[in-house]
Enzyme design. Structure first.
Site, PDB file in Angstrom:
ATOM      1  N   PRO A 250      30.569  40.263  38.297  1.00  0.00           N
ATOM      2  CG  PRO A 250      31.789  42.211  37.938  1.00  0.00           C
ATOM      3  CD  PRO A 250      31.073  41.104  37.220  1.00  0.00           C
ATOM      4  CB  CYS A 251      26.707  40.223  41.785  1.00  0.00           C
ATOM      5  SG  CYS A 251      27.240  38.584  42.246  1.00  0.00           S
ATOM      6  CG  HIS A 252      32.340  40.656  44.117  1.00  0.00           C
ATOM      7  ND1 HIS A 252      32.352  39.898  42.966  1.00  0.00           N
ATOM      8  CD2 HIS A 252      33.510  41.327  44.124  1.00  0.00           C
ATOM      9  CE1 HIS A 252      33.487  40.104  42.313  1.00  0.00           C
ATOM     10  NE2 HIS A 252      34.209  40.979  42.983  1.00  0.00           N
TER      11      HIS A 252
END
Length: 167
Positions: free
Chosen positions: A135-137
């Site tokens: 989950p780089c977001h």
DNA sequence: TCCGTATTGAACT
DNA sequence: AGTTCAATACGGA
């Protein structure tokens, strides 16, 4: 004859477009957002896809839909994250951010024991081959600003909003 | 070795 | 509140 390092590429149709998943012998290796440019992405159907990969793909498709709905995906396939040691440490730290939470680039840098490597963390996020599941977001710049996103900032906003995060 | 980067915080307008 | 700037770690060429 099944090559050990062959990549199988399959598509995942969603309401938001067609995602592309690539699998190595070890698991999901890459996930790509729908490309907006092309109306009809080239066919990704393949013959002779091993059962194991089909099974992984079903898990990926289900998990992706959960994630797009802002829920935590269950039963994800193994992730075959290929990268440098540094990148893997960053990606590993990203996976510890739970759904609906965010961290800053600086906090990730601290979490991997390199508090000054903030920009390098940004670089590793950009190199993340499996967005959404890694989950780089959920990584924002300090003061809750968006920062960037390889799949486009609209996707970053959308994913965060679906998780109930307010900016 | 040089350059770019999905950063950050301080010091300035 | 916006702009500029330096520090900084890493990766690609």
């Amino acid at each position: 004859m099944l090559m050990k390092n062959q990549l199988f590429q399959l598509s995942i149709p969603t309401h938001a477009g067609q995602f592309i998943a690539r699998y190595s012998a070890k698991g999901l290796a890459e996930l790509k957002f729908p490309s907006v440019g092309r109306a009809s992405p080239r066919a990704v159907k393949q013959n002779g896809v091993p059962t194991q990969i089909l099974r992984w793909h079903r898990a990926t498709a289900t998990g992706l839909k959960s994630s797009l709905a802002g829920r935590k995906p269950k039963n994800l396939p193994p992730l075959d994250l290929a990268g440098t040691e540094f990148q893997k440490r960053v990606w590993n730290a990203l996976r510890k951010i739970s759904t609906g939470r965010t961290k800053s680039y600086g906090e990730i840098a601290q979490a991997i024991g390199k508090p000054k490597a903030v920009r390098a963390v940004g670089g590793a996020c950009g190199a993340n081959p499996i967005p959404v599941f890694v989950p780089c977001h959920r990584v924002l710049a300090v003061n809750k600003k968006l920062g960037g996103f390889s799949g486009g900032l609209d996707w970053k906003r959308t994913l965060l909003v679906r998780e109930g995060i307010v900016l």
